[in-house]
Design a protein around this motif. Structure first.
Motif, PDB file in Angstrom:
ATOM      1  N   ALA A 201      -3.530   3.032  36.569  1.00 21.80           N
ATOM      2  CA  ALA A 201      -2.905   2.469  35.370  1.00 21.80           C
ATOM      3  C   ALA A 201      -1.904   1.371  35.720  1.00 21.80           C
ATOM      4  CB  ALA A 201      -2.224   3.571  34.563  1.00 21.80           C
ATOM      5  N   VAL A 202      -1.076   1.584  36.756  1.00 24.98           N
ATOM      6  CA  VAL A 202      -0.058   0.583  37.084  1.00 24.98           C
ATOM      7  C   VAL A 202      -0.678  -0.688  37.654  1.00 24.98           C
ATOM      8  CG1 VAL A 202       1.726   2.327  37.446  1.00 24.98           C
ATOM      9  CG2 VAL A 202       0.424   1.486  39.409  1.00 24.98           C
ATOM     10  N   CYS A 203      -1.931  -0.596  38.081  1.00 30.88           N
ATOM     11  CA  CYS A 203      -2.635  -1.796  38.561  1.00 30.88           C
ATOM     12  C   CYS A 203      -3.274  -2.574  37.418  1.00 30.88           C
ATOM     13  CB  CYS A 203      -3.723  -1.405  39.560  1.00 30.88           C
ATOM     14  SG  CYS A 203      -3.088  -0.767  41.120  1.00 30.88           S
ATOM     15  N   GLU A 204      -3.597  -1.879  36.331  1.00 28.59           N
ATOM     16  CA  GLU A 204      -4.382  -2.495  35.265  1.00 28.59           C
ATOM     17  C   GLU A 204      -3.544  -3.035  34.111  1.00 28.59           C
ATOM     18  OE1 GLU A 204      -7.282   0.497  34.265  1.00 28.59           O
ATOM     19  OE2 GLU A 204      -8.553  -0.023  35.979  1.00 28.59           O
ATOM     20  N   VAL A 205      -2.301  -2.593  33.983  1.00 28.77           N
ATOM     21  CA  VAL A 205      -1.445  -3.119  32.910  1.00 28.77           C
ATOM     22  C   VAL A 205      -0.660  -4.319  33.426  1.00 28.77           C
ATOM     23  CG1 VAL A 205      -1.258  -0.840  31.836  1.00 28.77           C
ATOM     24  CG2 VAL A 205       0.498  -1.588  33.470  1.00 28.77           C
ATOM     25  N   PRO A 206      -0.139  -5.142  32.533  1.00 23.18           N
ATOM     26  CA  PRO A 206       0.641  -6.313  32.975  1.00 23.18           C
ATOM     27  C   PRO A 206       1.934  -5.899  33.693  1.00 23.18           C
ATOM     28  CG  PRO A 206      -0.001  -6.511  30.663  1.00 23.18           C
ATOM     29  CD  PRO A 206      -0.301  -5.110  31.068  1.00 23.18           C
ATOM     30  N   LEU A 207       2.304  -6.644  34.708  1.00 20.40           N
ATOM     31  CA  LEU A 207       3.560  -6.391  35.400  1.00 20.40           C
ATOM     32  C   LEU A 207       4.744  -6.562  34.451  1.00 20.40           C
ATOM     33  CD1 LEU A 207       5.008  -5.726  38.049  1.00 20.40           C
ATOM     34  CD2 LEU A 207       4.904  -8.175  38.635  1.00 20.40           C
ATOM     35  N   ARG A 239       7.669  -1.608  47.222  1.00 24.14           N
ATOM     36  CA  ARG A 239       6.650  -1.984  48.211  1.00 24.14           C
ATOM     37  C   ARG A 239       5.306  -1.331  47.918  1.00 24.14           C
ATOM     38  NH1 ARG A 239      11.202  -2.425  51.688  1.00 24.14           N
ATOM     39  NH2 ARG A 239      11.308  -0.179  52.092  1.00 24.14           N
ATOM     40  N   VAL A 240       5.328  -0.053  47.507  1.00 25.40           N
ATOM     41  CA  VAL A 240       4.073   0.625  47.174  1.00 25.40           C
ATOM     42  C   VAL A 240       3.436  -0.016  45.949  1.00 25.40           C
ATOM     43  CG1 VAL A 240       3.052   2.804  46.399  1.00 25.40           C
ATOM     44  CG2 VAL A 240       4.754   2.808  48.232  1.00 25.40           C
ATOM     45  N   LEU A 241       4.241  -0.336  44.950  1.00 26.89           N
ATOM     46  CA  LEU A 241       3.702  -1.001  43.761  1.00 26.89           C
ATOM     47  C   LEU A 241       3.096  -2.351  44.130  1.00 26.89           C
ATOM     48  CD1 LEU A 241       3.282  -0.914  40.711  1.00 26.89           C
ATOM     49  CD2 LEU A 241       5.570  -1.906  40.428  1.00 26.89           C
ATOM     50  N   ALA A 242       3.742  -3.069  45.025  1.00 28.05           N
ATOM     51  CA  ALA A 242       3.214  -4.363  45.478  1.00 28.05           C
ATOM     52  C   ALA A 242       1.870  -4.187  46.185  1.00 28.05           C
ATOM     53  CB  ALA A 242       4.220  -5.042  46.410  1.00 28.05           C
ATOM     54  N   GLU A 243       1.775  -3.169  47.017  1.00 30.77           N
ATOM     55  CA  GLU A 243       0.514  -2.910  47.720  1.00 30.77           C
ATOM     56  C   GLU A 243      -0.601  -2.542  46.755  1.00 30.77           C
ATOM     57  OE1 GLU A 243       1.535   0.176  50.434  1.00 30.77           O
ATOM     58  OE2 GLU A 243       2.847  -1.114  51.664  1.00 30.77           O
ATOM     59  N   LEU A 244      -0.294  -1.688  45.794  1.00 32.13           N
ATOM     60  CA  LEU A 244      -1.315  -1.265  44.827  1.00 32.13           C
ATOM     61  C   LEU A 244      -1.812  -2.433  43.988  1.00 32.13           C
ATOM     62  CD1 LEU A 244       0.248   2.112  43.569  1.00 32.13           C
ATOM     63  CD2 LEU A 244      -1.784   1.845  44.995  1.00 32.13           C
ATOM     64  N   ARG A 245      -0.898  -3.305  43.591  1.00 31.11           N
ATOM     65  CA  ARG A 245      -1.251  -4.434  42.727  1.00 31.11           C
ATOM     66  C   ARG A 245      -1.685  -5.669  43.525  1.00 31.11           C
ATOM     67  NH1 ARG A 245       0.344  -4.267  37.285  1.00 31.11           N
ATOM     68  NH2 ARG A 245       0.316  -6.555  37.334  1.00 31.11           N
ATOM     69  N   GLN A 246      -1.555  -5.593  44.848  1.00 30.35           N
ATOM     70  CA  GLN A 246      -1.867  -6.722  45.719  1.00 30.35           C
ATOM     71  C   GLN A 246      -1.061  -7.963  45.313  1.00 30.35           C
ATOM     72  OE1 GLN A 246      -6.153  -7.231  45.898  1.00 30.35           O
ATOM     73  NE2 GLN A 246      -6.463  -5.210  46.792  1.00 30.35           N
ATOM     74  N   GLN A 247       0.233  -7.732  45.147  1.00 33.29           N
ATOM     75  CA  GLN A 247       1.183  -8.795  44.850  1.00 33.29           C
ATOM     76  C   GLN A 247       2.321  -8.714  45.861  1.00 33.29           C
ATOM     77  OE1 GLN A 247       1.219  -7.724  40.287  1.00 33.29           O
ATOM     78  NE2 GLN A 247       2.041  -9.791  40.498  1.00 33.29           N
ATOM     79  N   VAL A 249       6.182  -8.308  47.201  1.00 38.66           N
ATOM     80  CA  VAL A 249       7.348  -7.525  46.800  1.00 38.66           C
ATOM     81  C   VAL A 249       8.305  -8.392  45.988  1.00 38.66           C
ATOM     82  CG1 VAL A 249       9.359  -6.248  47.637  1.00 38.66           C
ATOM     83  CG2 VAL A 249       7.153  -5.960  48.764  1.00 38.66           C
ATOM     84  N   GLU A 250       8.384  -9.665  46.366  1.00 36.76           N
ATOM     85  CA  GLU A 250       9.271 -10.586  45.644  1.00 36.76           C
ATOM     86  C   GLU A 250       8.861 -10.712  44.179  1.00 36.76           C
ATOM     87  OE1 GLU A 250       9.767 -11.035  49.835  1.00 36.76           O
ATOM     88  OE2 GLU A 250       7.919 -11.167  48.623  1.00 36.76           O
ATOM     89  N   ASP A 251       7.547 -10.813  43.928  1.00 38.99           N
ATOM     90  CA  ASP A 251       7.071 -10.906  42.545  1.00 38.99           C
ATOM     91  C   ASP A 251       7.343  -9.617  41.783  1.00 38.99           C
ATOM     92  OD1 ASP A 251       6.218 -13.492  42.805  1.00 38.99           O
ATOM     93  OD2 ASP A 251       4.098 -12.989  43.105  1.00 38.99           O
ATOM     94  N   ILE A 252       7.121  -8.487  42.433  1.00 39.51           N
ATOM     95  CA  ILE A 252       7.386  -7.198  41.803  1.00 39.51           C
ATOM     96  C   ILE A 252       8.867  -7.083  41.440  1.00 39.51           C
ATOM     97  CG2 ILE A 252       7.448  -4.695  42.163  1.00 39.51           C
ATOM     98  CD1 ILE A 252       4.607  -5.774  41.820  1.00 39.51           C
ATOM     99  N   ALA A 253       9.730  -7.425  42.384  1.00 44.89           N
ATOM    100  CA  ALA A 253      11.170  -7.334  42.157  1.00 44.89           C
ATOM    101  C   ALA A 253      11.609  -8.280  41.040  1.00 44.89           C
ATOM    102  CB  ALA A 253      11.926  -7.654  43.441  1.00 44.89           C
ATOM    103  N   ARG A 254      11.155  -9.515  41.107  1.00 43.90           N
ATOM    104  CA  ARG A 254      11.576 -10.507  40.107  1.00 43.90           C
ATOM    105  C   ARG A 254      11.203 -10.071  38.695  1.00 43.90           C
ATOM    106  NH1 ARG A 254       8.737 -13.660  37.449  1.00 43.90           N
ATOM    107  NH2 ARG A 254       6.930 -13.399  38.825  1.00 43.90           N
ATOM    108  N   GLN A 255       9.951  -9.645  38.497  1.00 42.58           N
ATOM    109  CA  GLN A 255       9.493  -9.333  37.157  1.00 42.58           C
ATOM    110  C   GLN A 255      10.080  -8.019  36.636  1.00 42.58           C
ATOM    111  OE1 GLN A 255       7.237 -11.355  35.046  1.00 42.58           O
ATOM    112  NE2 GLN A 255       8.457 -10.014  33.727  1.00 42.58           N
ATOM    113  N   THR A 256      10.116  -6.975  37.470  1.00 41.90           N
ATOM    114  CA  THR A 256      10.661  -5.705  36.987  1.00 41.90           C
ATOM    115  C   THR A 256      12.159  -5.805  36.712  1.00 41.90           C
ATOM    116  OG1 THR A 256      10.944  -4.876  39.276  1.00 41.90           O
ATOM    117  CG2 THR A 256       8.896  -4.292  38.126  1.00 41.90           C
TER     118      THR A 256
END
Length: 272
Positions: A201-207, A239-247, A249-256
């Motif tokens: 689910a966390v891979c398929e919904v928008p960040l 980091r795990v979310l970044a790996e799952l979404r193949q993005q 860590v910087e993008d994950i941090a910025r958007q969340t």
């Protein structure tokens, strides 16, 4: 020297006794790792002021006020009268109006606690109605009660939205909450390989619909079972979310981080 991504822990019970012996050290360590802000959810009236005091003492910490379903039985026992309900409503409303609480909650429904489910529903509905009245976001706890939570949110349509804390469910359920204007709180669950449904689910919904959270001292990450969880470990979840979404860590941090600031109207920029 690389700059650490800025992170926000959108759900941490930092006021709990588990942190009484080293709260200052834990927060200092978390901030050195990039966790600039943290939100303490409310659980019961007697706890709201203590959480508020901690938020006043520590830069970057905010708090919410609400009644958690686990505390319902302790508050009302076996019976919930109209007078008791109005007293709790008035007390919560006054707190939200007179103190800088950023949200209503943690509130919601839990079919695995000993609290009467009907009382939970009554108190949850009261808090959703207050959030609508005061235009405050909600922090929602939901365990095996998605249908009931979704039905109530569809009935009231809270204008300020909120977050489904510790989201654990399918992509379909995730999309339903997002359509209702809610974010999904993502924490240690995704670090376990067995959590197939939630990881998908966390891979398929928008960040743009996700927030990071620790739920410390609970919900330890994979490999830390039995240990006290901490906001210090939020970068590991990122980091795990970044790996799952193949993005990155910087993008994950910025958007969340942007998502948390938008939802809770948090200040922008590093705090002293």
């Amino acid at each position: 020297m690389s700059v650490l991504p800025v992170l926000i822990d959108s759900h941490c019970h930092f006021d709990f006794a588990a942190f009484d012996s080293d709260r200052s050290q834990v927060w200092a360590a978390a901030r050195k790792l990039g966790v600039e802000q943290l939100i303490i959810p409310g659980v019961a009236p007697d706890q709201w002021q203590a959480a508020s005091n901690i938020s006043a003492d520590y830069p970057g910490i905010c708090c919410a006020a609400g009644i958690h379903p686990w505390w319902v039985k302790e508050l009302v026992g076996e019976h919930l009268s109209a007078v008791e309900l109005e007293t709790l409503r008035s007390r919560l409303r006054q707190a939200l109006l007179t103190s800088p609480y950023v949200a209503v909650g943690e509130c919601g429904l839990d079919k695995f606690t000993g609290s009467d489910f009907r009382h939970q529903q009554t108190l949850f509905a009261m808090q959703v109605e207050l959030a609508c009245e005061l235009n405050k976001p909600l922090i929602i706890h939901c365990r095996k009660a998605h249908n009931e939570v979704i039905a109530l949110l569809r009935q009231h349509r809270p204008s300020a939205g909120g977050v489904i804390h510790a989201f654990s469910g399918s992509t379909q359920i995730a999309e339903t909450y997002i359509e209702l204007g809610f974010y999904l709180g993502i924490g240690g669950t995704i670090t376990y390989e067995r959590a197939h449904k939630t990881r998908q689910a966390v891979c398929e919904v928008p960040l743009s619909a996700l927030l990071l959270e620790s739920d410390a001292p609970d919900m330890p990450l994979c490999g830390r079972q039995g240990e006290r969880n901490s906001p210090q470990y939020l970068p590991d979840t990122a980091r795990v979310l970044a790996e799952l979404r193949q993005q990155s860590v910087e993008d994950i941090a910025r958007q969340t981080t942007e998502n948390s600031r938008r939802l809770f109207s948090l200040p922008v920029g590093a705090l002293p």
